[in-house]
Design an enzyme around this catalytic site. Structure first.
Site, mmCIF file in Angstrom:
data_model
loop_
_atom_site.group_PDB
_atom_site.id
_atom_site.type_symbol
_atom_site.label_atom_id
_atom_site.label_comp_id
_atom_site.label_asym_id
_atom_site.label_seq_id
_atom_site.Cartn_x
_atom_site.Cartn_y
_atom_site.Cartn_z
ATOM 1 N N GLU A 186 18.329 66.412 8.458
ATOM 2 C CA GLU A 186 18.193 66.074 9.961
ATOM 3 C C GLU A 186 18.451 64.760 10.342
ATOM 4 O OE1 GLU A 186 15.107 68.147 12.122
ATOM 5 O OE2 GLU A 186 14.937 66.621 13.665
ATOM 6 N N SER A 216 11.003 64.178 11.131
ATOM 7 C CA SER A 216 11.400 65.380 10.218
ATOM 8 C C SER A 216 12.741 64.837 9.426
ATOM 9 C CB SER A 216 11.511 66.738 10.934
ATOM 10 O OG SER A 216 10.505 67.086 11.471
ATOM 11 N N ARG A 246 18.942 71.265 16.604
ATOM 12 C CA ARG A 246 19.002 69.794 16.332
ATOM 13 C C ARG A 246 20.326 69.436 15.976
ATOM 14 N NH1 ARG A 246 15.015 70.536 18.069
ATOM 15 N NH2 ARG A 246 13.092 70.376 17.067
HETATM 16 C C1 LIG Z 1 7.075 60.018 14.288
HETATM 17 C C2 LIG Z 1 8.474 60.891 14.750
HETATM 18 C C3 LIG Z 1 8.272 61.987 15.292
HETATM 19 C C4 LIG Z 1 9.495 62.648 15.831
HETATM 20 N N1 LIG Z 1 9.223 63.786 16.198
HETATM 21 C C5 LIG Z 1 10.324 64.642 16.759
HETATM 22 C C6 LIG Z 1 10.173 65.904 17.401
HETATM 23 O O1 LIG Z 1 9.022 66.376 17.652
HETATM 24 N N2 LIG Z 1 11.316 66.442 17.750
HETATM 25 C C7 LIG Z 1 12.513 66.163 17.637
HETATM 26 O O2 LIG Z 1 13.586 66.594 18.027
HETATM 27 N N3 LIG Z 1 12.686 64.764 17.004
HETATM 28 C C8 LIG Z 1 11.858 64.166 16.688
HETATM 29 N N4 LIG Z 1 11.640 62.743 15.954
HETATM 30 C C9 LIG Z 1 13.264 62.342 15.588
HETATM 31 C C10 LIG Z 1 13.630 61.482 16.684
HETATM 32 O O3 LIG Z 1 12.714 60.817 17.416
HETATM 33 C C11 LIG Z 1 14.884 62.353 17.580
HETATM 34 O O4 LIG Z 1 15.850 62.832 16.813
HETATM 35 C C12 LIG Z 1 15.335 61.465 18.752
HETATM 36 O O5 LIG Z 1 15.937 62.374 19.579
HETATM 37 C C13 LIG Z 1 16.204 60.335 18.165
HETATM 38 O O6 LIG Z 1 16.474 59.331 19.401
HETATM 39 P P1 LIG Z 1 16.762 57.801 18.977
HETATM 40 O O7 LIG Z 1 17.037 57.285 20.268
HETATM 41 O O8 LIG Z 1 15.613 57.200 18.116
HETATM 42 O O9 LIG Z 1 18.086 58.136 18.197
HETATM 43 P P2 LIG Z 1 18.500 57.245 17.031
HETATM 44 O O10 LIG Z 1 17.537 57.642 15.868
HETATM 45 O O11 LIG Z 1 18.742 55.608 17.160
HETATM 46 O O12 LIG Z 1 19.999 58.046 16.593
HETATM 47 C C14 LIG Z 1 19.902 59.349 16.351
HETATM 48 C C15 LIG Z 1 21.248 59.894 16.472
HETATM 49 O O13 LIG Z 1 21.650 59.968 17.860
HETATM 50 C C16 LIG Z 1 22.827 59.189 17.960
HETATM 51 N N5 LIG Z 1 22.766 58.613 19.282
HETATM 52 C C17 LIG Z 1 21.784 57.742 19.733
HETATM 53 N N6 LIG Z 1 21.924 57.263 20.944
HETATM 54 C C18 LIG Z 1 22.989 57.786 21.457
HETATM 55 C C19 LIG Z 1 24.052 57.846 22.546
HETATM 56 N N7 LIG Z 1 23.617 56.935 23.875
HETATM 57 N N8 LIG Z 1 25.144 58.623 22.699
HETATM 58 C C20 LIG Z 1 25.755 59.010 21.670
HETATM 59 N N9 LIG Z 1 25.033 59.258 20.250
HETATM 60 C C21 LIG Z 1 23.758 58.445 20.411
HETATM 61 C C22 LIG Z 1 23.114 58.297 17.129
HETATM 62 O O14 LIG Z 1 24.425 58.018 16.709
HETATM 63 C C23 LIG Z 1 22.245 59.016 15.620
HETATM 64 O O15 LIG Z 1 23.547 60.090 15.402
HETATM 65 C C24 LIG Z 1 10.705 62.405 15.299
HETATM 66 C C25 LIG Z 1 10.840 60.967 14.881
HETATM 67 C C26 LIG Z 1 9.502 60.265 14.701
HETATM 68 C C27 LIG Z 1 9.872 58.852 13.875
#
Ligand SMILES: Cc1cc2nc3c(=O)[nH]c(=O)nc-3n(C[C@H](O)[C@H](O)[C@H](O)COP(=O)(O)OP(=O)(O)OC[C@H]3O[C@@H](n4cnc5c(N)ncnc54)[C@H](O)[C@@H]3O)c2cc1C
Length: 306
Positions: A298, A228, A179
């Site tokens: 995380e 998480s 992560r």
């Molecule tokens: C119900 C639920 C279940 C989940 N299950 C999992 C799972 O099984 N496994 C898992 O790994 N995660 C899980 N997550 C967490 C989350 O979905 C992941 O971390 C996901 O990859 C975040 O993507 P996002 O587009 O929502 O990013 P955001 O939440 O918008 O941002 C997260 C981070 O990424 C950075 N970021 C986003 N886009 C970019 C970009 N284009 N360039 C540079 N940096 C960027 C942001 O600055 C921030 O630091 C879960 C979340 C929820 C709500």
């Protein structure tokens, strides 16, 4: 709280800009938790060259924060100073390439990558079915599930740095650990190239159905949550440590530790970002006192307090 409106100055510096710049744009609705203040400026670039042009002309001392679908994010109540970049339309393409490869813009939701791979009989990307973010977030977080993570499938990523220079990073350049991505913090990812393997669409579909069922049974996926909250410490499960410390169901303000999965925090409806963050810190303190383990966030927290 509102920030000074700097959009007129930014527009004057970037006469050829095609994307949208919005002052004091609320961010809560762009996150799963639905909390937090505004972005001083929200920038939605048209495409990668528009993003690069903007960054080249932005004053060097302006902070820049990228967000994706906000599924791993707490935006603090005072909002985010500087520019928040959210990628949209121009970063939304998925293309299948020879050799069981798939190229995706970073605004593409992970689930769409999983489905495109299934349609193209490409195995190995089904784990993205259950992660509710977009590919930019998956690249930054090394998103993963069910024994696979982004590190296992990424060939290369394109990104733009704070000075507006485009880079292509190999998998090794991303310096992935659990992560965590060790590539420079200022990079905004724009595209990813994934490697899968030849597969059978029906088998992949069955795998994806299993993932969906497992999620619905074990996670509060219909709640306002951030997934998480804490990373699993080496050899341990964060949820077990939280449970053992008596934190299941714990409430601070309008935020609660999920009864269903106690590494998930939930906005019960009227939570502030401070409620959620304070609940997380309370959990960390109790786990430390109970088991001696310091949990590491995380979830990313951005912006300033109210
Ligand atoms: C119900 C639920 C279940 C989940 N299950 C999992 C799972 O099984 N496994 C898992 O790994 N995660 C899980 N997550 C967490 C989350 O979905 C992941 O971390 C996901 O990859 C975040 O993507 P996002 O587009 O929502 O990013 P955001 O939440 O918008 O941002 C997260 C981070 O990424 C950075 N970021 C986003 N886009 C970019 C970009 N284009 N360039 C540079 N940096 C960027 C942001 O600055 C921030 O630091 C879960 C979340 C929820 C709500």
């Amino acid at each position: 709280m509102n920030f000074p409106d700097i959009t007129a100055d930014l527009k004057a510096r970037t006469p050829q800009l095609r994307g949208r710049l919005l002052a004091n744009q609320p961010l809560a609705e762009l996150t799963w938790f639905r909390v937090g203040g505004p972005a001083q400026v929200l920038f939605m670039p048209e495409d990668e060259s528009d993003l690069a042009y903007f960054l080249q002309n932005l004053p060097a001392d302006s902070p820049v924060t990228a967000i994706g679908l906000g599924s791993n994010l707490i935006v603090r109540d005072g909002g985010v100073p500087g520019v928040v970049v959210r990628l949209g339309r121009g970063f939304n393409e998925v293309a299948v390439e020879a050799g069981n490869r798939l190229r995706a813009g970073t605004a593409v939701p992970d689930v769409k990558v999983a489905r495109a791979a299934q349609d193209a009989s490409i195995a190995g990307l089904a784990f993205y079915r259950g992660i509710p973010g977009a590919i930019g977030g998956a690249l930054r977080m090394n998103g993963g599930a069910y024994g696979r993570e982004t590190k296992d499938v990424l060939i290369e990523a394109r990104a733009v740095d704070r000075a507006g220079k485009v880079h292509v990073l190999s998998n090794a350049d991303m310096h992935y650990t659990y992560r965590h991505c060790g590539a420079p913090e200022d990079l905004i990812f724009t595209q990813a190239l994934f490697q899968g393997a030849a597969g059978d669409p029906a088998t992949i579909a069955a795998e994806m159905d299993k993932i969906t069922e497992a999620r619905e049974a074990t996670q509060p996926i219909k709640s306002r949550t951030g997934g998480s909250t804490f990373k699993n410490p080496p050899g341990q499960k964060a949820w077990q440590l939280i449970d053992a410390a008596g934190c299941r169901g714990l409430v601070v303000g309008q935020a609660q530790v999920s009864e269903l999965h106690c590494n998930f925090l939930i906005n019960l409806g009227g939570a502030s970002a401070a409620d959620i963050e304070n609940l997380g810190e309370t959990v960390r303190e109790r786990v430390k006192a109970h088991s001696g383990v310091t949990l590491e966030w995380e979830i990313k927290r951005i912006g300033v307090g109210a």
